[in-house]
Design an enzyme around this catalytic site. Structure first.
Site, PDB file in Angstrom:
ATOM      1  CE1 TYR A   1      49.066  -1.080  17.425  1.00 36.88           C
ATOM      2  CE2 TYR A   1      47.413  -0.315  15.891  1.00 36.88           C
ATOM      3  CZ  TYR A   1      48.283  -1.297  16.320  1.00 36.88           C
ATOM      4  OH  TYR A   1      48.339  -2.490  15.648  1.00 36.88           O
TER       5      TYR A   1
ATOM      6  CE1 TYR B   1      50.333  -2.733  12.942  1.00 39.83           C
ATOM      7  CE2 TYR B   1      50.902  -4.870  12.058  1.00 39.83           C
ATOM      8  CZ  TYR B   1      49.993  -4.038  12.662  1.00 39.83           C
ATOM      9  OH  TYR B   1      48.748  -4.507  12.966  1.00 39.83           O
TER      10      TYR B   1
END
Ligand SMILES: [Zn+2]
Lengths: 387, 149
Positions: A290, A341
């Site tokens: 991430y 995202y």
């Protein structure tokens, strides 16, 4: 040891078109429903077989509304992972897996939908006249956005381990490189050069523009079921070798007072994860980590044992992260920086594709695929899949 | 001990959210002391452990007998960031500005966030000694800022 290792699998994945922020042509809730139905289609099950929900980061699209909208005959599990940011990406899968293993539900969908233009933006401070609580120690000093919150930690990490900007550039460049092979990616057809990275404006030192995640609209979902059921479905199962969540000592101490500060919060999690999987970091073929900000990726790779903190400048180089020749291909869909995202759920989907052999940057013979969710927040989570 | 300072000019423009104690009064003592130009840190009356931000219970011995302890206001830069992109309308013309995380050796190395006075473009290294500056604002609140010592 009694764990969930090999007992459950991800049997279906789905996502909507990924859009630039504020450009989704339909409401966020519809995106959520679309991703979920696509995941069911991918698994080859009727959407009405879904009987559980798991999400994270205060997902706005309530499980009961989704179940009602999709006409599910019933559901028997619903769960929200505490904490913000992307810390729950793997944790929501872990919670879904626990529910399946415990028999609470048969097909638990993990989902996340974002259309930030339709609500508030994460990177923007809400206008307020007064502030109290933990933010009273930071907001009046102009420390308010996620980038500003995490730059402080990353600067300290750089100081303690002699880490330089080029390690962060390597993460950004690899992500953009991989996005050029991925038609789903928002940055498909928009390559990034090292020069452009360094010339891009500072957001907050040490983060250039390209060190920061995108903001996008879209939705993603995956379906978790038992290993036995997954074996009878059409897609190749992505078996869960391990999943772990949690936090280190006092990581939530207000006003940046976590005792171990220069960390991404995986130091106690990573050993539990690998113990459950019964493998070590050297066995992992491909990683999706991430990226709220590139610095957190580097810290999380260190804490998962891929390299020593003092060897970052040798290991965290573009050549190691870039498919197809890199030693540790990283964020092979483009991830939060260049694919979309999707709060990191797109990373779980990409990890599944890698063990299926279906990535647009397919690592040769990828058997073991890992996801790291939410560096520097609390709680955080990680998972390991095998084909 | 640094002298009480009335800064002629605040580091950041007016218009940012003003700090207020939580409704339960947990950090009232901190903001009240800043208003008096005193820097205080919560300390356990039983085991003398410092903690910041404050909490209703001591993380070391679980005592709920906690108090405020005045500290020197001398510290060192533990980390820093130079902000170039404003995310609040009040900061539109204020970039770059410098946010520092200051470690307080005489308060168990607890840390406080503040702004560094002076030119934000000046080089800053971790470990630089700093001291507290109290920055008064209207109506009625005081920010805890830092200058090179
Ligand atoms: Zn105590």
């Amino acid at each position: 040891m009694n764990t969930i290792k090999d007992k459950v699998a991800i049997c279906g994945i789905g996502e909507t078109t990924y859009y630039k922020r504020g450009t989704a042509p339909v409401p966020e809730f519809r995106l959520a429903c679309e991703a979920i139905t696509k995941a069911a289609d991918d698994a080859g099950i009727p959407v009405t077989d879904i009987d559980g929900f798991a999400s994270y980061s205060n997902e706005r699209n309530d499980a009961s509304r989704v179940a009602t909208a999709l006409g599910l005959p019933h559901f028997s599990f619903s769960n929200m992972f505490w904490g913000g940011g992307g810390g729950g990406g793997s944790g929501a899968v872990a919670n879904a897996a626990a529910a399946v293993a415990a028999g609470y539900a048969k097909y638990v969908v993990v989902y996340r939908a974002l259309a930030q233009g339709q609500f508030g933006r994460f990177g923007q401070a809400a206008p307020a006249k007064t502030i109290s609580g933990d933010f009273a120690y930071t907001l009046p000093y102009g420390l308010m956005s996620p980038a500003q919150m995490f730059a402080m930690r990353v600067r300290r990490f750089m100081h303690e381990h002699h880490v330089e900007q080029e390690a962060f550039a390597a993460v950004a460049l690899a992500s953009y490189h991989h996005a050029q092979f991925n038609p789903r990616a928002v940055m498909y057809g928009r390559p990034l050069t090292r020069e452009a990275y360094y010339e891009s404006r500072w957001i907050v030192e040490p983060f250039h523009l390209y060190d920061c995640c995108l903001e996008n609209d879209g939705a993603a979902a995956c379906i978790v079921t038992s290993a036995e059921r997954a074996r009878d479905l059409k897609p190749k199962p992505a078996y869960l070798m391990a999943a772990a969540q949690g936090s280190d000592y006092r990581q939530n101490a207000p006003a940046h007072n976590a005792p171990d500060y220069a960390t991404s919060n995986f130091k106690t999690l990573a050993p539990r994860l690998f113990e459950m999987a019964e493998i070590g970091p050297q066995d992992v073929d491909v990683v999706q980590a991430y990226e709220n900000f590139t610095g957190g990726v580097v810290m999380s790779l260190v804490e998962h044992g891929f390299c020593d903190a003092d060897a970052v400048m040798d290991f965290c180089v573009y050549e190691n992260f870039a498919w197809p020749n890199g030693k540790l291909p990283l964020n092979t869909s483009g991830g939060n920086l260049a694919e979309c995202y999707m709060h990191g759920l797109e990373l779980v989907l990409e990890a599944v594709r890698q063990v299926r052999g279906a990535s647009t940057c397919q690592v040769k013979d990828a058997a073991i695929s890992m996801v790291v969710s939410g560096p520097m927040v609390t709680p955080v989570s990680s998972l390991i899949l095998r084909g | 001990m640094p002298t009480e300072q009335h800064s002629a000019k605040s580091v950041l423009p007016e218009g940012l959210p003003a700090p207020q104690s939580t409704r339960d009064g947990l950090d009232q003592g901190f903001w009240d002391a800043a208003r008096r130009h005193e820097l205080v840190v919560q300390r356990c009356n039983d085991c003398a452990t410092f903690q910041f931000g404050p909490e209703w219970i001591c993380h070391n011995c679980r005592s709920t007998n906690l108090g405020w302890h005045r500290v020197s206001g001398r510290g060192r830069v533990y980390s820093w960031e130079r902000v170039w992109h404003p995310v609040h309308p009040a900061l539109r013309d204020a970039c770059p500005y410098m946010v520092v995380l200051v470690e307080l050796p005489d308060a168990g190395n607890v840390r406080m966030v503040g702004n560094l006075t002076g030119d934000a473009r000046d080089e800053l290294t971790i470990g630089t000694p700093v001291e507290v500056v109290f920055e008064d604002h209207q109506p009625g609140f005081t920010l805890v800022q830092w200058r090179r010592a």
